[in-house]
Design a protein around this motif. Sequence first.
Motif, PDB file in Angstrom:
ATOM      1  N   ALA A 191      -7.865   1.614   8.005  1.00  0.00           N
ATOM      2  CA  ALA A 191      -7.563   1.583   9.432  1.00  0.00           C
ATOM      3  C   ALA A 191      -6.401   2.510   9.763  1.00  0.00           C
ATOM      4  N   SER A 192      -5.382   2.505   8.929  1.00  0.00           N
ATOM      5  CA  SER A 192      -4.219   3.377   9.154  1.00  0.00           C
ATOM      6  C   SER A 192      -4.618   4.843   9.023  1.00  0.00           C
ATOM      7  N   THR A 193      -5.478   5.140   8.041  1.00  0.00           N
ATOM      8  CA  THR A 193      -5.942   6.508   7.850  1.00  0.00           C
ATOM      9  C   THR A 193      -6.764   6.971   9.049  1.00  0.00           C
ATOM     10  N   ALA A 194      -7.659   6.117   9.527  1.00  0.00           N
ATOM     11  CA  ALA A 194      -8.488   6.465  10.683  1.00  0.00           C
ATOM     12  C   ALA A 194      -7.626   6.700  11.922  1.00  0.00           C
ATOM     13  N   LYS A 195      -6.677   5.813  12.140  1.00  0.00           N
ATOM     14  CA  LYS A 195      -5.817   5.946  13.324  1.00  0.00           C
ATOM     15  C   LYS A 195      -4.994   7.218  13.246  1.00  0.00           C
ATOM     16  N   MET A 196      -4.398   7.492  12.103  1.00  0.00           N
ATOM     17  CA  MET A 196      -3.557   8.672  11.961  1.00  0.00           C
ATOM     18  C   MET A 196      -4.383   9.952  12.072  1.00  0.00           C
ATOM     19  N   TRP A 197      -5.449  10.056  11.291  1.00  0.00           N
ATOM     20  CA  TRP A 197      -6.191  11.329  11.235  1.00  0.00           C
ATOM     21  C   TRP A 197      -6.889  11.602  12.558  1.00  0.00           C
ATOM     22  N   CYS A 198      -7.519  10.603  13.129  1.00  0.00           N
ATOM     23  CA  CYS A 198      -8.268  10.832  14.369  1.00  0.00           C
ATOM     24  C   CYS A 198      -7.354  11.141  15.540  1.00  0.00           C
ATOM     25  N   SER A 199      -6.228  10.468  15.636  1.00  0.00           N
ATOM     26  CA  SER A 199      -5.320  10.751  16.750  1.00  0.00           C
ATOM     27  C   SER A 199      -4.670  12.120  16.595  1.00  0.00           C
ATOM     28  N   GLU A 200      -4.342  12.505  15.363  1.00  0.00           N
ATOM     29  CA  GLU A 200      -3.784  13.842  15.136  1.00  0.00           C
ATOM     30  C   GLU A 200      -4.847  14.915  15.403  1.00  0.00           C
ATOM     31  N   GLY A 221       1.013   1.997  16.644  1.00  0.00           N
ATOM     32  CA  GLY A 221       1.651   2.448  15.409  1.00  0.00           C
ATOM     33  C   GLY A 221       1.692   3.961  15.377  1.00  0.00           C
ATOM     34  N   THR A 222       2.887   4.512  15.335  1.00  0.00           N
ATOM     35  CA  THR A 222       3.038   5.965  15.369  1.00  0.00           C
ATOM     36  C   THR A 222       2.450   6.614  14.113  1.00  0.00           C
ATOM     37  N   THR A 223       2.217   7.915  14.206  1.00  0.00           N
ATOM     38  CA  THR A 223       1.736   8.662  13.043  1.00  0.00           C
ATOM     39  C   THR A 223       2.681   8.471  11.858  1.00  0.00           C
ATOM     40  N   GLU A 224       3.971   8.432  12.136  1.00  0.00           N
ATOM     41  CA  GLU A 224       4.957   8.271  11.048  1.00  0.00           C
ATOM     42  C   GLU A 224       4.800   6.917  10.361  1.00  0.00           C
ATOM     43  N   ILE A 225       4.566   5.856  11.148  1.00  0.00           N
ATOM     44  CA  ILE A 225       4.337   4.542  10.569  1.00  0.00           C
ATOM     45  C   ILE A 225       3.042   4.533   9.764  1.00  0.00           C
ATOM     46  N   MET A 226       2.005   5.199  10.285  1.00  0.00           N
ATOM     47  CA  MET A 226       0.741   5.258   9.540  1.00  0.00           C
ATOM     48  C   MET A 226       0.942   5.946   8.194  1.00  0.00           C
ATOM     49  N   ARG A 227       1.728   7.018   8.177  1.00  0.00           N
ATOM     50  CA  ARG A 227       1.997   7.708   6.908  1.00  0.00           C
ATOM     51  C   ARG A 227       2.725   6.791   5.935  1.00  0.00           C
ATOM     52  N   GLU A 228       3.638   5.986   6.457  1.00  0.00           N
ATOM     53  CA  GLU A 228       4.359   5.054   5.601  1.00  0.00           C
ATOM     54  C   GLU A 228       3.388   4.035   4.997  1.00  0.00           C
ATOM     55  N   LEU A 229       2.494   3.509   5.825  1.00  0.00           N
ATOM     56  CA  LEU A 229       1.531   2.519   5.334  1.00  0.00           C
ATOM     57  C   LEU A 229       0.583   3.128   4.316  1.00  0.00           C
ATOM     58  N   ILE A 230       0.113   4.338   4.592  1.00  0.00           N
ATOM     59  CA  ILE A 230      -0.787   5.010   3.643  1.00  0.00           C
ATOM     60  C   ILE A 230      -0.078   5.306   2.332  1.00  0.00           C
ATOM     61  N   SER A 231       1.192   5.703   2.438  1.00  0.00           N
ATOM     62  CA  SER A 231       1.928   6.062   1.216  1.00  0.00           C
ATOM     63  C   SER A 231       2.120   4.890   0.278  1.00  0.00           C
ATOM     64  N   ARG A 232       2.084   3.674   0.816  1.00  0.00           N
ATOM     65  CA  ARG A 232       2.235   2.499  -0.040  1.00  0.00           C
ATOM     66  C   ARG A 232       1.015   2.274  -0.930  1.00  0.00           C
ATOM     67  N   ASN A 233      -0.082   2.980  -0.645  1.00  0.00           N
ATOM     68  CA  ASN A 233      -1.307   2.835  -1.423  1.00  0.00           C
ATOM     69  C   ASN A 233      -1.558   4.016  -2.349  1.00  0.00           C
ATOM     70  N   LEU A 234      -0.559   4.874  -2.516  1.00  0.00           N
ATOM     71  CA  LEU A 234      -0.751   6.042  -3.383  1.00  0.00           C
ATOM     72  C   LEU A 234      -0.848   5.623  -4.842  1.00  0.00           C
TER      73      LEU A 234
END
Length: 368
Positions: free
Chosen positions: A307-316, A355-368
């Motif tokens: 969900a975070s990836t979809a929100k970040m990538w699609c909005s960007e 959730g801002t793009t920056e927050i989405m990146r933070e959430l995605i980074s926790r799954n690296l």
Amino acid sequence: MFRDAVRGFVKAQIAPHFERWEQAGMVDRSYWQAGGEAGLLCPQIPEGYGGAGGDFKYNCVVVEEIAYAGYAGPMTDYSVHSDVCAGYILNAGTEAQKEKWLPRMVSGETVCAIAMTEPGTGSDLQGIKTRAVRDGDVYRIDGAKTFISNGQHCDLVIVVCRTSDAPGAKGMSLILVETDRPGFRRGRKLAKLGLLSSDTSEMSFEDVEVPVANLMGAEGTGFATLMTELPQERLIIAYQSMAAAQRAFDITVDYTRQRKAFGQAIADFQNTRYKLADLKADLLVGWAFVDQCLEKHVRHELSALDASTAKMWCSEMHGRVVDACLQLHGGYGFMREYEICRLYADARIMRIYGGTTEIMRELISRNL
């Protein structure tokens, strides 16, 4: 059949009024009753609570069709009500709360908002200061909220507040507040860059008394509920971006074929063709991913990562598309009378709310 019905609704109930709503800064209240009568509000709600009993794909169809028609403001109003607020009540509300409020939300009799953001807190929900103090069989709520969609029309607000002094997320709860209660105040309707016809407001709570029965779930579980429901909100924002970006692309293709420069259509220049090819590829990839996410969501398998990836990538991607499309319109793209100008302004919030793009990146980074 449902998609055709939504398209008919857009032509009959939104298109004739849209410019007036944009100037007024909000839709008419009758828009809500019309949506209820047409079956567009909260289509995922079970029949036992007055809904159609569909899955979330129906919600996405409503969002796609209104957003693709270019009506981002009216789309946002419905989405907050149907795709966000209804989910909290359906999944976290008590049986009494569901029986009371969901049928009214389906019909449009009750308009719902959710109050998270405060003047001093944005993405940091754990920093909220609105307090609900228990006093016997009631809570007394004090605080202020801002950037609240449906703030002027709402009859019911899901308020994110603190019910204890526990630090961080531990003291957060969700409480339903009816807007006719003494002490509740609607603040000013905020002037925005885009989404002009979607009312966004401030609101305040001064010793607002609500029964303990208005608590959603148990005390202190508010943050956990937010984290459970936010993936659905972020998925629907991704769909909003996809539909609006597709609209910008399609009207730009038509424009470049009609507009001529240096003796030929703009679409005939290699630079234009290559730019449009890039945008087309982005759209194809975006639609494929959000549709995959939707299939997971209806199976209750959508992860916070997806969900975070979809929100970040699609909005960007949405931002890149409308920017490139406005450029291809040249000077006319900067004129408000051209639809691409409005689409450009409406797109900017997509990288911020939910959730801002920056927050989405933070959430995605926790799954690296």
